[in-house]
Scaffold this motif. Structure first.
Motif, PDB file in Angstrom:
ATOM      1  N   ALA A  20      -6.321  -4.782   5.567  1.00 47.88           N
ATOM      2  CA  ALA A  20      -6.709  -4.837   4.148  1.00 47.88           C
ATOM      3  C   ALA A  20      -6.663  -6.275   3.623  1.00 47.88           C
ATOM      4  O   ALA A  20      -7.548  -6.703   2.860  1.00 47.88           O
ATOM      5  CB  ALA A  20      -5.791  -3.942   3.329  1.00 47.88           C
ATOM      6  N   LYS A  21      -5.652  -7.024   4.026  1.00 46.58           N
ATOM      7  CA  LYS A  21      -5.558  -8.431   3.612  1.00 46.58           C
ATOM      8  C   LYS A  21      -6.743  -9.227   4.155  1.00 46.58           C
ATOM      9  O   LYS A  21      -7.292 -10.087   3.462  1.00 46.58           O
ATOM     10  CB  LYS A  21      -4.251  -9.038   4.122  1.00 46.58           C
ATOM     11  CG  LYS A  21      -2.998  -8.600   3.381  1.00 46.58           C
ATOM     12  CD  LYS A  21      -1.772  -9.283   3.969  1.00 46.58           C
ATOM     13  CE  LYS A  21      -0.490  -8.879   3.251  1.00 46.58           C
ATOM     14  NZ  LYS A  21       0.708  -9.514   3.863  1.00 46.58           N
ATOM     15  N   ALA A  22      -7.120  -8.945   5.388  1.00 47.80           N
ATOM     16  CA  ALA A  22      -8.235  -9.658   6.011  1.00 47.80           C
ATOM     17  C   ALA A  22      -9.535  -9.422   5.252  1.00 47.80           C
ATOM     18  O   ALA A  22     -10.351 -10.336   5.091  1.00 47.80           O
ATOM     19  CB  ALA A  22      -8.387  -9.232   7.470  1.00 47.80           C
ATOM     20  N   LEU A  23      -9.725  -8.199   4.771  1.00 53.51           N
ATOM     21  CA  LEU A  23     -10.952  -7.866   4.052  1.00 53.51           C
ATOM     22  C   LEU A  23     -11.036  -8.555   2.695  1.00 53.51           C
ATOM     23  O   LEU A  23     -12.124  -8.651   2.110  1.00 53.51           O
ATOM     24  CB  LEU A  23     -11.069  -6.347   3.876  1.00 53.51           C
ATOM     25  CG  LEU A  23     -11.373  -5.568   5.156  1.00 53.51           C
ATOM     26  CD1 LEU A  23     -11.317  -4.068   4.893  1.00 53.51           C
ATOM     27  CD2 LEU A  23     -12.741  -5.946   5.707  1.00 53.51           C
ATOM     28  N   LYS A  24      -9.919  -9.046   2.188  1.00 51.08           N
ATOM     29  CA  LYS A  24      -9.923  -9.762   0.909  1.00 51.08           C
ATOM     30  C   LYS A  24     -10.329 -11.218   1.075  1.00 51.08           C
ATOM     31  O   LYS A  24     -10.617 -11.904   0.094  1.00 51.08           O
ATOM     32  CB  LYS A  24      -8.532  -9.676   0.268  1.00 51.08           C
ATOM     33  CG  LYS A  24      -8.166  -8.285  -0.221  1.00 51.08           C
ATOM     34  CD  LYS A  24      -6.781  -8.266  -0.860  1.00 51.08           C
ATOM     35  CE  LYS A  24      -6.420  -6.870  -1.331  1.00 51.08           C
ATOM     36  NZ  LYS A  24      -5.055  -6.823  -1.944  1.00 51.08           N
ATOM     37  N   ILE A  25     -10.346 -11.695   2.324  1.00 50.45           N
ATOM     38  CA  ILE A  25     -10.761 -13.071   2.601  1.00 50.45           C
ATOM     39  C   ILE A  25     -12.254 -13.077   2.907  1.00 50.45           C
ATOM     40  O   ILE A  25     -12.701 -12.367   3.810  1.00 50.45           O
ATOM     41  CB  ILE A  25      -9.983 -13.651   3.801  1.00 50.45           C
ATOM     42  CG1 ILE A  25      -8.475 -13.644   3.516  1.00 50.45           C
ATOM     43  CG2 ILE A  25     -10.457 -15.079   4.112  1.00 50.45           C
ATOM     44  CD1 ILE A  25      -7.635 -14.079   4.706  1.00 50.45           C
ATOM     45  N   PRO A  26     -13.055 -13.833   2.162  1.00 51.31           N
ATOM     46  CA  PRO A  26     -14.504 -13.855   2.424  1.00 51.31           C
ATOM     47  C   PRO A  26     -14.800 -14.303   3.862  1.00 51.31           C
ATOM     48  O   PRO A  26     -14.190 -15.248   4.360  1.00 51.31           O
ATOM     49  CB  PRO A  26     -15.031 -14.889   1.421  1.00 51.31           C
ATOM     50  CG  PRO A  26     -13.988 -14.952   0.347  1.00 51.31           C
ATOM     51  CD  PRO A  26     -12.678 -14.721   1.039  1.00 51.31           C
ATOM     52  N   HIS A  27     -15.709 -13.598   4.493  1.00 45.16           N
ATOM     53  CA  HIS A  27     -16.070 -13.957   5.866  1.00 45.16           C
ATOM     54  C   HIS A  27     -17.247 -14.925   5.878  1.00 45.16           C
ATOM     55  O   HIS A  27     -17.950 -15.079   4.871  1.00 45.16           O
ATOM     56  CB  HIS A  27     -16.442 -12.707   6.666  1.00 45.16           C
ATOM     57  CG  HIS A  27     -17.728 -12.069   6.230  1.00 45.16           C
ATOM     58  ND1 HIS A  27     -18.968 -12.552   6.593  1.00 45.16           N
ATOM     59  CD2 HIS A  27     -17.978 -10.979   5.450  1.00 45.16           C
ATOM     60  CE1 HIS A  27     -19.924 -11.800   6.063  1.00 45.16           C
ATOM     61  NE2 HIS A  27     -19.352 -10.837   5.368  1.00 45.16           N
ATOM     62  N   ASP A  28     -17.456 -15.596   6.991  1.00 44.09           N
ATOM     63  CA  ASP A  28     -18.679 -16.354   7.198  1.00 44.09           C
ATOM     64  C   ASP A  28     -19.416 -15.723   8.374  1.00 44.09           C
ATOM     65  O   ASP A  28     -18.801 -15.118   9.243  1.00 44.09           O
ATOM     66  CB  ASP A  28     -18.383 -17.831   7.483  1.00 44.09           C
ATOM     67  CG  ASP A  28     -17.793 -18.047   8.860  1.00 44.09           C
ATOM     68  OD1 ASP A  28     -18.562 -18.351   9.783  1.00 44.09           O
ATOM     69  OD2 ASP A  28     -16.569 -17.897   9.006  1.00 44.09           O
ATOM     70  N   ASP A  29     -20.729 -15.851   8.374  1.00 41.71           N
ATOM     71  CA  ASP A  29     -21.534 -15.137   9.367  1.00 41.71           C
ATOM     72  C   ASP A  29     -21.373 -15.684  10.777  1.00 41.71           C
ATOM     73  O   ASP A  29     -21.547 -14.947  11.748  1.00 41.71           O
ATOM     74  CB  ASP A  29     -23.019 -15.189   8.970  1.00 41.71           C
ATOM     75  CG  ASP A  29     -23.353 -14.153   7.910  1.00 41.71           C
ATOM     76  OD1 ASP A  29     -22.405 -13.616   7.305  1.00 41.71           O
ATOM     77  OD2 ASP A  29     -24.538 -13.891   7.681  1.00 41.71           O
ATOM     78  N   ARG A  30     -21.018 -16.957  10.911  1.00 46.15           N
ATOM     79  CA  ARG A  30     -20.964 -17.568  12.235  1.00 46.15           C
ATOM     80  C   ARG A  30     -19.691 -17.180  12.997  1.00 46.15           C
ATOM     81  O   ARG A  30     -19.733 -16.934  14.199  1.00 46.15           O
ATOM     82  CB  ARG A  30     -21.046 -19.091  12.122  1.00 46.15           C
ATOM     83  CG  ARG A  30     -21.271 -19.784  13.457  1.00 46.15           C
ATOM     84  CD  ARG A  30     -21.278 -21.308  13.290  1.00 46.15           C
ATOM     85  NE  ARG A  30     -22.448 -21.785  12.588  1.00 46.15           N
ATOM     86  CZ  ARG A  30     -23.491 -22.395  13.164  1.00 46.15           C
ATOM     87  NH1 ARG A  30     -23.501 -22.569  14.474  1.00 46.15           N
ATOM     88  NH2 ARG A  30     -24.505 -22.819  12.446  1.00 46.15           N
TER      89      ARG A  30
END
Length: 372
Positions: free
Chosen positions: A308-318
């Motif tokens: 859940a914490k990880a999903l709160k951090i915006p991802h980048d596509d690369r």
């Protein structure tokens, strides 16, 4: 007007006298040393070493390609930095212009082809990660114009195996993953995924400049599309061992370890990511911690929290988009174990919206079908 003509003649002369970089063993060795520093994220040392090559080849495409590669590794993820990304594309376009100026001179055609393939390929990859899929395909079409020329040289110069391998693999894979570009891809020569993988493996074994990039692609391809985790681990181990300071290579190695159930070693390396402040490392660290907790069954509650914490951090596509997919999949599985089926279904569906890893997609579809 006369001054412009004189400048043009001087420029062409500089290009021609310095054109055959691929035959210059001394500067090739210096470049390899500089790239090793760069891949190990020792940027000051890399810059110092590579500058001597740029001075020796002031108008040659190698200068601009090296500038672009330095920008990419000094600004990870470059796709999230518009100002630097603009400079990166500018250097690649300079590489293209410098290459085209010598392309029609027979003795420099092989050299020019190599740099044209590289520059167009890097631009296409950047467009892909910016989700500009039609622009990526268009750029790939420009590279394709030089692909057939490059095929002539791959048996005599292994550096061309990298471009050939990428083309053969992604000519088939890219339209499978992005159906919207299929109408454009029909104008491309057919590819062959099996041959592409063989050429990338041979590029790793035989080439000099392309060796590290070939290894990184083989890690990613074997995780993302082939689900061949043993092979991904073999290459990630090589990269992490040779370039221990490169946290991107470390992240891919930890992922490969986890997918091979090597939890103890993976968690040991994962501790090194905790002190890093960048979002790529933070997101990766949380997902890897959660994945190990989920799959060893030691602490599902902690796994759920970390996902859940990880999903709160915006991802980048690369670098981290797929880790969001893994997080949704992991949380869905935990909901299933907790008998919260409605929530599980919702998270499986979120996983399928974002995931491109074949193994993640297949798992989500199979498990969703079982509970629907």
């Amino acid at each position: 007007m006369k001054s412009k003509i004189i400048l043009f003649i001087i420029t062409v002369f500089q290009l021609q006298t310095n054109a055959q970089f691929l035959e210059d063993e001394k500067n090739k060795d210096i470049t390899i040393k500089g790239l090793d520093f760069l891949y190990n994220q020792q940027f000051d040392q890399a810059n110092e070493v590579l500058n001597s090559v740029k001075i020796a080849y002031p108008q040659h495409p190698v200068k601009f390609l090296l500038n672009a590669i330095e920008l990419q590794w000094e600004n990870v993820p470059i796709d999230k930095n518009p100002e630097v990304l603009k400079k990166y594309i500018s250097e690649l376009n300079k590489c293209i212009l410098a290459s085209k100026s010598i392309y029609n001179i027979p003795k420099y055609k092989k050299e020019a082809t190599f740099f044209l393939l590289a520059a167009h390929g890097f631009i296409a990859l950047s467009k892909n990660y910016q989700k500009e899929y039609f622009d990526a395909a268009s750029e790939a079409k420009k590279a394709h114009n030089f692909f057939n020329e490059g095929k002539k040289y791959k048996n005599e110069n292994p550096e061309f195996l990298f471009a050939s391998g990428l083309y053969n693999f992604y000519r088939v894979q890219y339209p499978e993953s992005h159906p919207m570009v299929k109408p454009i891809m029909m104008f491309f020569e057919d590819g062959n995924k099996k041959l592409g993988l063989q050429e990338l493996e041979n590029s790793f074994k035989k080439s000099i400049f392309s060796r590290t990039e070939a290894a990184l692609y083989l890690v990613n391809i074997n995780i993302k599309y082939e689900s061949n985790f043993k092979k991904s681990l073999a290459y990630s181990n090589i990269l992490n061992s040779k370039y221990p300071n490169n946290y991107i290579f470390k992240i891919k190695h930890i992922e490969s370890l986890l997918l091979n159930n090597e939890y103890e070693e993976a968690l040991k390396l994962n501790e090194q990511l905790k002190s890093r402040k960048d979002k790529v490392s933070q997101l990766s660290n949380l997902v890897f911690e959660a994945y190990a907790e989920e799959h060893t069954g030691k602490n599902l509650q902690s796994a759920f929290i970390n996902y859940a914490k990880a999903l709160k951090i915006p991802h980048d596509d690369r670098y981290t988009k797929e880790y969001h997919g893994m997080a949704y999949l992991g949380m869905a599985r935990i909901f299933v174990k907790q008998k919260e089926i409605t929530k599980a279904i919702a998270f499986y569906k979120e996983c399928l919206k974002i995931a491109e890893y074949e193994w993640v997609i297949n798992a989500a579809k199979t498990e969703l079908k079982k509970i629907s």
